[in-house]
Design a protein around this motif. Structure first.
Motif, PDB file in Angstrom:
ATOM      1  N   PRO A   1       0.793  -1.226   0.000  1.00 23.16           N
ATOM      2  CA  PRO A   1       0.000   0.000   0.000  1.00 23.16           C
ATOM      3  C   PRO A   1       0.832   1.285   0.000  1.00 23.16           C
ATOM      4  CG  PRO A   1       0.111  -0.814   2.232  1.00 23.16           C
ATOM      5  CD  PRO A   1       0.880  -1.790   1.365  1.00 23.16           C
ATOM      6  N   GLN A   2       2.163   1.200   0.160  1.00 20.67           N
ATOM      7  CA  GLN A   2       2.980   2.401   0.262  1.00 20.67           C
ATOM      8  C   GLN A   2       2.882   3.277  -0.989  1.00 20.67           C
ATOM      9  OE1 GLN A   2       4.175  -0.716   0.706  1.00 20.67           O
ATOM     10  NE2 GLN A   2       4.451  -0.789   2.927  1.00 20.67           N
ATOM     11  N   ILE A   3       2.705   2.674  -2.141  1.00 20.87           N
ATOM     12  CA  ILE A   3       2.681   3.433  -3.393  1.00 20.87           C
ATOM     13  C   ILE A   3       1.517   4.422  -3.444  1.00 20.87           C
ATOM     14  CG2 ILE A   3       1.318   1.851  -4.825  1.00 20.87           C
ATOM     15  CD1 ILE A   3       4.596   3.519  -5.903  1.00 20.87           C
ATOM     16  N   PHE A   4       0.416   4.101  -2.736  1.00 24.88           N
ATOM     17  CA  PHE A   4      -0.730   5.019  -2.736  1.00 24.88           C
ATOM     18  C   PHE A   4      -0.349   6.356  -2.099  1.00 24.88           C
ATOM     19  CE2 PHE A   4      -2.982   0.821  -2.690  1.00 24.88           C
ATOM     20  CZ  PHE A   4      -3.455   0.913  -3.996  1.00 24.88           C
ATOM     21  N   GLN A   5       0.468   6.331  -1.081  1.00 26.48           N
ATOM     22  CA  GLN A   5       0.927   7.569  -0.456  1.00 26.48           C
ATOM     23  C   GLN A   5       1.880   8.307  -1.391  1.00 26.48           C
ATOM     24  OE1 GLN A   5       2.530   5.762   3.047  1.00 26.48           O
ATOM     25  NE2 GLN A   5       0.682   6.227   4.257  1.00 26.48           N
TER      26      GLN A   5
ATOM     27  N   ILE B   1       1.879   8.310  -4.672  1.00 28.88           N
ATOM     28  CA  ILE B   1       1.120   8.916  -5.773  1.00 28.88           C
ATOM     29  C   ILE B   1       0.500  10.228  -5.315  1.00 28.88           C
ATOM     30  CG2 ILE B   1      -0.943   8.694  -7.211  1.00 28.88           C
ATOM     31  CD1 ILE B   1      -0.250   5.758  -7.560  1.00 28.88           C
ATOM     32  N   ASP B   2      -0.007  10.255  -4.076  1.00 28.67           N
ATOM     33  CA  ASP B   2      -0.671  11.450  -3.578  1.00 28.67           C
ATOM     34  C   ASP B   2       0.311  12.554  -3.206  1.00 28.67           C
ATOM     35  OD1 ASP B   2      -3.097  10.209  -3.892  1.00 28.67           O
ATOM     36  OD2 ASP B   2      -3.167   9.452  -1.836  1.00 28.67           O
ATOM     37  N   GLU B   3       1.539  12.190  -2.809  1.00 26.68           N
ATOM     38  CA  GLU B   3       2.437  13.174  -2.221  1.00 26.68           C
ATOM     39  C   GLU B   3       3.645  13.542  -3.074  1.00 26.68           C
ATOM     40  OE1 GLU B   3       3.542  11.451   1.480  1.00 26.68           O
ATOM     41  OE2 GLU B   3       1.505  11.429   2.247  1.00 26.68           O
ATOM     42  N   LYS B   4       4.113  12.651  -3.928  1.00 25.62           N
ATOM     43  CA  LYS B   4       5.413  12.874  -4.559  1.00 25.62           C
ATOM     44  C   LYS B   4       5.309  13.075  -6.058  1.00 25.62           C
ATOM     45  CE  LYS B   4       8.002  10.256  -1.111  1.00 25.62           C
ATOM     46  NZ  LYS B   4       8.830   9.101  -0.878  1.00 25.62           N
TER      47      LYS B   4
ATOM     48  N   GLN C   1      11.080   5.540  -9.102  1.00 21.52           N
ATOM     49  CA  GLN C   1      11.697   4.308  -9.595  1.00 21.52           C
ATOM     50  C   GLN C   1      10.866   3.063  -9.269  1.00 21.52           C
ATOM     51  OE1 GLN C   1      14.413   4.331 -11.505  1.00 21.52           O
ATOM     52  NE2 GLN C   1      14.430   6.555 -11.359  1.00 21.52           N
ATOM     53  N   ARG C   2       9.708   3.264  -8.648  1.00 20.71           N
ATOM     54  CA  ARG C   2       8.915   2.109  -8.195  1.00 20.71           C
ATOM     55  C   ARG C   2       7.693   1.895  -9.080  1.00 20.71           C
ATOM     56  NH1 ARG C   2       8.456   2.573  -1.797  1.00 20.71           N
ATOM     57  NH2 ARG C   2       6.339   2.865  -2.483  1.00 20.71           N
ATOM     58  N   THR C   3       7.378   0.633  -9.280  1.00 16.00           N
ATOM     59  CA  THR C   3       6.205   0.276 -10.070  1.00 16.00           C
ATOM     60  C   THR C   3       4.956   0.439  -9.226  1.00 16.00           C
ATOM     61  OG1 THR C   3       7.469  -1.305 -11.382  1.00 16.00           O
ATOM     62  CG2 THR C   3       5.078  -1.578 -11.378  1.00 16.00           C
ATOM     63  N   ALA C   4       4.037   1.260  -9.696  1.00 12.93           N
ATOM     64  CA  ALA C   4       2.752   1.413  -9.018  1.00 12.93           C
ATOM     65  C   ALA C   4       1.842   0.240  -9.395  1.00 12.93           C
ATOM     66  CB  ALA C   4       2.098   2.732  -9.402  1.00 12.93           C
ATOM     67  N   TYR C   5       1.718  -0.002 -10.698  1.00 12.83           N
ATOM     68  CA  TYR C   5       0.930  -1.152 -11.139  1.00 12.83           C
ATOM     69  C   TYR C   5       1.374  -1.601 -12.519  1.00 12.83           C
ATOM     70  CZ  TYR C   5      -1.929   2.296 -13.688  1.00 12.83           C
ATOM     71  OH  TYR C   5      -2.363   3.307 -14.509  1.00 12.83           O
ATOM     72  N   LEU C   6       1.009  -2.828 -12.805  1.00 12.30           N
ATOM     73  CA  LEU C   6       1.259  -3.444 -14.091  1.00 12.30           C
ATOM     74  C   LEU C   6      -0.032  -4.159 -14.478  1.00 12.30           C
ATOM     75  CD1 LEU C   6       3.312  -4.374 -16.304  1.00 12.30           C
ATOM     76  CD2 LEU C   6       3.745  -6.362 -14.859  1.00 12.30           C
TER      77      LEU C   6
ATOM     78  N   CYS D   1       2.745   1.497 -14.872  1.00 12.87           N
ATOM     79  CA  CYS D   1       2.742   2.818 -14.240  1.00 12.87           C
ATOM     80  C   CYS D   1       3.812   2.827 -13.157  1.00 12.87           C
ATOM     81  CB  CYS D   1       1.371   3.111 -13.631  1.00 12.87           C
ATOM     82  SG  CYS D   1       1.295   4.692 -12.750  1.00 12.87           S
ATOM     83  N   THR D   2       4.702   3.821 -13.240  1.00 11.50           N
ATOM     84  CA  THR D   2       5.745   3.961 -12.230  1.00 11.50           C
ATOM     85  C   THR D   2       5.646   5.326 -11.567  1.00 11.50           C
ATOM     86  OG1 THR D   2       7.311   4.747 -13.899  1.00 11.50           O
ATOM     87  CG2 THR D   2       7.356   2.405 -13.408  1.00 11.50           C
ATOM     88  N   VAL D   3       6.058   5.354 -10.320  1.00 16.97           N
ATOM     89  CA  VAL D   3       6.170   6.592  -9.561  1.00 16.97           C
ATOM     90  C   VAL D   3       7.599   6.627  -9.056  1.00 16.97           C
ATOM     91  CG1 VAL D   3       5.363   7.922  -7.578  1.00 16.97           C
ATOM     92  CG2 VAL D   3       3.738   6.556  -8.903  1.00 16.97           C
TER      93      VAL D   3
END
Length: 167
Positions: A37-41, A43-46, A81-86, A77-79
């Motif tokens: 779930p860390q990627i959700f934060q 996406i909203d903040e960075k 260097q991390r993959t948000a979803y594939l 979709c990446t945020v």
């Protein structure tokens, strides 16, 4: 409603060219959110999410003038260097194609069929992304006619044409 190609038509005895869409179906589908779930934060903040689409197509001759055409879409979709979803989908269709010359037949397989399959694949991708907890994403239309024409141009120009279409 889909029609079946008769035995005479399937044996190449059709008086006119025949193109019949028999079935459209999802052959394979996958969705991954490896950093939830860390990627959700994030996406909203960075950083702004970056989206990459890979597109592929293949056709299989099933005999009796029947072809399976598969349109493959992979959305990453990446945020940072991390993959948000594939999200991946293989949208397929069964097509009866008989009585066309070689050039028209290639155009049907390479352009017409993917144009028919794309809206279904786009809907599957959109649903996967939304149900995965991410903001809605709608793929823009793709000009398969232009992609096919470019592939043909490369083949005629002596350049090696790609086995799949990529965008």
């Amino acid at each position: 409603m889909a029609q079946e190609i008769t035995n005479d038509q399937a044996n190449g005895q059709a008086s006119q060219p025949q193109l019949v869409m028999q079935k459209i179906y999802v052959k394979d589908v996958s969705f991954e959110a490896p950093n939830a779930p860390q990627i959700f934060q994030d996406i909203d903040e960075k950083d702004q999410p970056q989206v990459q689409l890979n597109l592929g197509q293949k056709a299989t001759d099933l005999g009796n003038n029947m072809y399976e055409v598969v349109l493959s879409l992979t959305l990453t979709c990446t945020v940072g260097q991390r993959t948000a979803y594939l999200a991946e989908v293989e949208q397929a269709g069964l097509f009866g194609i008989a009585g066309f010359n070689e050039m028209d037949h290639a155009g049907i397989i390479g352009s017409y069929c993917p144009n028919l399959l794309f809206p279904y694949a786009r809907q599957v991708i959109s649903s996967l992304v939304l149900e995965g907890g991410f903001p809605p994403f709608l793929l823009q239309p793709i000009n398969f006619d232009a992609l096919f024409a470019e592939q043909q141009r490369r083949a005629m120009g002596g350049d090696e044409a790609p086995a799949t279409l990529n965008s």
